[in-house]
Design a protein around this motif. Structure first.
Motif, short mmCIF file in Angstrom:
data_model
loop_
_atom_site.label_atom_id
_atom_site.label_comp_id
_atom_site.label_asym_id
_atom_site.label_seq_id
_atom_site.Cartn_x
_atom_site.Cartn_y
_atom_site.Cartn_z
N UNK A 236 58.02 80.18 -16.68
CA UNK A 236 58.88 80.94 -17.59
C UNK A 236 59.28 80.07 -18.78
N UNK A 237 59.11 80.61 -19.97
CA UNK A 237 59.37 79.78 -21.15
C UNK A 237 60.07 80.55 -22.26
N UNK A 238 60.20 79.88 -23.39
CA UNK A 238 60.92 80.51 -24.50
C UNK A 238 60.45 79.99 -25.85
N UNK A 239 60.85 80.77 -26.89
CA UNK A 239 60.81 80.31 -28.27
C UNK A 239 62.25 80.03 -28.66
N UNK A 240 62.46 79.08 -29.54
CA UNK A 240 63.84 78.77 -29.96
C UNK A 240 64.00 79.05 -31.46
N UNK A 241 65.03 79.83 -31.78
CA UNK A 241 65.37 80.15 -33.17
C UNK A 241 66.64 79.39 -33.53
N UNK A 242 66.73 78.95 -34.76
CA UNK A 242 67.94 78.21 -35.18
C UNK A 242 68.41 78.72 -36.54
N UNK A 243 69.72 78.88 -36.68
CA UNK A 243 70.28 79.08 -38.02
C UNK A 243 70.57 80.50 -38.45
N UNK A 244 70.58 81.46 -37.51
CA UNK A 244 71.00 82.81 -37.88
C UNK A 244 72.46 82.81 -38.30
N UNK B 45 67.39 81.91 -27.95
CA UNK B 45 66.37 81.59 -26.95
C UNK B 45 65.70 82.90 -26.54
N UNK B 46 64.42 83.03 -26.87
CA UNK B 46 63.70 84.27 -26.60
C UNK B 46 62.60 84.03 -25.56
N UNK B 47 62.58 84.83 -24.52
CA UNK B 47 61.55 84.69 -23.49
C UNK B 47 60.15 84.71 -24.08
N UNK B 48 59.31 83.79 -23.65
CA UNK B 48 57.94 83.67 -24.18
C UNK B 48 57.13 82.85 -23.18
N UNK B 49 55.81 82.94 -23.29
CA UNK B 49 54.99 82.17 -22.35
C UNK B 49 55.14 80.66 -22.58
N UNK B 50 55.00 79.90 -21.49
CA UNK B 50 55.01 78.43 -21.61
C UNK B 50 54.14 77.87 -20.49
N UNK B 51 53.68 76.65 -20.70
CA UNK B 51 52.90 75.98 -19.65
C UNK B 51 53.52 74.62 -19.42
N UNK C 193 77.05 79.57 -31.26
CA UNK C 193 76.64 80.86 -30.70
C UNK C 193 75.21 80.76 -30.17
N UNK C 194 75.08 80.63 -28.86
CA UNK C 194 73.75 80.60 -28.25
C UNK C 194 73.45 81.98 -27.66
N UNK C 195 72.37 82.59 -28.14
CA UNK C 195 71.98 83.93 -27.65
C UNK C 195 70.67 83.83 -26.87
N UNK C 196 70.63 84.54 -25.74
CA UNK C 196 69.40 84.62 -24.94
C UNK C 196 68.86 86.05 -24.99
N UNK C 197 67.56 86.16 -25.11
CA UNK C 197 66.95 87.49 -25.04
C UNK C 197 65.63 87.37 -24.28
N UNK C 198 65.40 88.31 -23.37
CA UNK C 198 64.29 88.15 -22.44
C UNK C 198 62.92 88.45 -22.99
N UNK C 199 62.86 89.12 -24.17
CA UNK C 199 61.56 89.46 -24.76
C UNK C 199 61.77 89.71 -26.25
#
Ligand code: SRM
Ligand code: SF4
Length: 595
Positions: free
Chosen positions: A544-552, A527-533, A507-513
């Motif tokens: 455009x970047x993201x934070x990654x969460x695992x294991x919900x 995958x949550x929208x977040x700043x990246x360089x 189950x891969x979930x995307x959220x923009x913020x």
């Protein structure tokens, strides 16, 4: 109860007597399709604020800016105003830009209209109420008809993470026809956004499940009617629940799978038998929510109620009454139910709910929580072909990538439903659909349909990754988004499917913020929208970047993954795909496919 005296239409200055009252205001409606009494057209509804105790109104006066907007003119006024705005725009008396800002951006949310001012000025998303996520072919075609005129980019339909439908592109001048069309089809968009109770989530397998503990359909309909059907005028829009301090989510689970995600709702009802009497009922969990400030799993309230309509409605009503009158009106970030429960303490909150329910004198008995079943249980799949308890009938779960539907795709689904499932379509919180009650002998024909094969985006037997994709709206329409989600989610899931093999649904979930409408904290991979360089031409630039969460975890062992394992990852294919493949291999046993 603080019902204010009704002002009669006849001879009274009312909001609505300046023009012909829209028929939908007087349209009798119940999601249960029961014959309702003729509405009394001589009464005007009270406002949402009129139900608040004086003390709450005083708090609202020094409350958040939204509270002040509601006090200046009640949110429920939109039920009437939308007709007036539309008429004036159609007749050239005003433009949409001339609608007062507080109406445009705030109060119209009481008819489910959310102005997408940042992305598509002058156009709205219209959010429905689809209790238990059940729609029919006629409604699907109506959605298609509503959005088609706005073109293939802006005029689309989304299945949401609350088992719900959103229409896109809507203009104010068209809203009355849509509202009337919905009401004529026994559906509404009223009270689906801002400080209202959101769509009732139930089991997508209600009534077609051999493991069912409770059929959630009637209960979801009953709560839906409690919230948005005025018991006095028998019309859509119930002002009694029209001025809450904040959004409010209710979910009713029908089986041990907990398809409704009770642990992330303000009220979650989990089916459990009474240990002594064997009567079926619900343990009540409270306060689950997600937000930028805090993400919290529900707490056990130590309450159990029988699984009947009276008990469920009474419990929800009691909690809503306390929340409405006592919830935080100053700081919207602290205005979710969890904070009120914590302020009371769980035990005292339970006492308050029991006392409130008893004061209604409906014979409802709230007991202590009952022990949950302990025999092993494996959560079941919703996609693909599965037998039903009804002999010769099958349910067929179909992937709708990221929940996005074009007008034509709505019609394709409607055609499939008419041909195979008695016109019925079930929505899931994973933004997919289920066709129920398909004759076993027709399943092969259904699976061969053009709309499930070839270039079609729908699949009945998708891969484990693409089929379990969830995505919030993202930057295409949402002004709060940090990234584009749906298109990226669909493309990257396809890519991953071609690169790795997994042996179970991922189950891969995307959220923009960080609001987490795409619920990344319950995902296997979020995958949550977040700043990246990123270094481009020798320079580090923002991308455009993201934070990654695992294991919900979802289901009986529901558990939220609160901290990201990675931050600042660019979401471009070349950067994100290798990260995801690493996680899929290390955490989920994925194997890379040979090139
Ligand atoms: Fe959400 C705000 C979309 C489910 C937490 N959400 C928004 C807004 C209205 C912001 C805005 O004005 O643009 C988004 C509209 C975008 C658009 O154009 O569609 C939006 N939320 C969505 C949907 C459509 C995501 C999706 O693609 O499926 C979901 C609609 C559900 C429905 O049918 O009613 C949606 N939102 C959720 C969920 C998931 C759930 O309910 O299970 C959550 C987390 C659970 C919760 O609420 O506790 C969620 N949305 C939020 C929040 C954070 C709430 C808070 O307490 O701070 C916001 C921001 C807010 O309310 O201020 C928000
Ligand atoms: Fe918009 Fe953020 Fe919700 Fe996505 S998570 S729909 S970007 S508010």
């Amino acid at each position: 109860m603080r019902w204010v005296p009704f002002v009669t239409f006849v001879g009274a200055i009312s909001l609505v007597d300046a023009f012909t009252p829209p028929s939908s205001i007087n349209h009798k409606l119940s999601t249960l399709n029961v014959a309702a009494a003729e509405p009394d057209v001589t009464v005007e509804k009270p406002t949402g604020t009129s139900f608040l105790p004086e003390e709450t109104v005083e708090r609202a006066k020094v409350g958040s800016p939204v509270e002040k907007v509601k006090l200046a003119k009640d949110g429920t006024s939109a039920w009437v105003d939308v007709y007036e705005f539309a008429r004036k725009i159609r007749e050239g008396e005003m433009t949409w830009e001339e609608v007062e800002k507080a109406d445009l951006d705030t109060r119209l949310k009481w008819v489910g209209m959310l102005h997408r001012g940042k992305r598509t000025p002058g156009q709205f998303m219209m959010r429905m109420k689809v209790p238990n996520g059940i729609v029919n072919a006629d409604q699907m075609r109506f959605y298609a008809d509503c959005v088609e005129k706005y073109g293939p980019e802006k005029g689309v339909v989304d299945i949401t993470t609350r088992q719900n439908i959103q229409l896109r592109g809507v203009k104010i001048e068209d809203a009355p026809d849509i509202i009337e069309g919905l009401h004529a089809r026994n559906q509404t968009s009223f009270q689906s956004a801002l400080d209202n109770v959101r769509n009732m989530v139930g089991s997508p397998l209600a009534g077609i499940d051999d493991q069912e503990l409770v059929d959630t359909r009637e209960l979801c309909n009953a709560i839906n009617d409690l919230i948005s059907l005025d018991p006095v005028t028998n019309t859509r829009g119930n002002p009694r629940w029209g001025n809450l301090p904040r959004k409010f989510n209710i979910a009713i689970s029908g089986s041990r799978d907990d398809y409704a995600h009770t642990h992330i709702n303000d009220i979650g009802l989990q089916p459990v038998k009474h240990a002594e009497t064997g009567e079926m009922g619900f343990n009540v969990v409270l306060g689950g929510f997600m937000s930028i400030k805090r993400v919290a799993e529900s707490v056990d309230s130590d309450m159990w109620i029988p699984a009947d309509r009276n008990s469920v409605v009474t419990l929800c009503e009691a909690i809503l009454r306390i929340f409405r009158d006592e919830g935080n009106r100053k700081n919207r970030q602290l205005a979710r139910l969890m904070y009120l429960v914590e302020e009371y303490g769980v035990e005292k909150f339970k006492e308050a709910v029991v006392a409130e329910a008893e004061s209604y004198d409906r014979g409802v008995k709230i007991e202590d929580a009952q022990p949950a079943p302990s025999e092993p249980f494996e959560r079941r799949e919703l996609l693909g072909v599965h037998p039903q308890p009804q002999e010769g009938k099958m349910r067929v779960g179909i992937m709708v990538p990221a929940g996005r539907l074009s007008a034509q795709e709505c019609r394709d689904l409607a055609d499939l439903a008419d041909k195979y499932s008695g016109g019925e379509v079930r929505l899931t919180v994973e933004q997919n659909v289920i066709l129920p009650n398909v004759d076993e002998s027709d399943v092969d024909d259904l699976l061969k349909e053009d709309s499930l094969n070839g270039d079609s985006r729908f699949k009945a037997n998708p891969g484990f990754i693409e089929g379990n994709l969830v995505s919030c709206t993202g930057a295409e329409f949402c002004g709060l988004a940090l990234i584009e989600t749906k298109a990226n989610a669909e493309a990257l899931a396809k890519k991953l499917e071609s690169l790795v093999a997994v042996d179970r649904p991922i189950r891969i979930h995307w959220t923009g913020c960080p609001n987490s409408c795409g619920q990344v904290q319950v995902a296997d991979i979020g995958i949550m929208g977040a700043p990246a360089r990123k270094e481009i031409d020798g320079k580090k630039v923002a991308v455009p970047g993201c934070k990654i969460f695992v294991g919900g975890k979802i289901g009986e062992e529901g558990h939220l993954s609160l901290d990201p394992v990675k931050t600042g990852i660019p979401i471009s294919e070349e950067d994100l795909i290798p990260e995801l493949i690493d996680i899929l291999k290390s955490e989920f046993g994925a194997v890379e496919k040979k090139k």
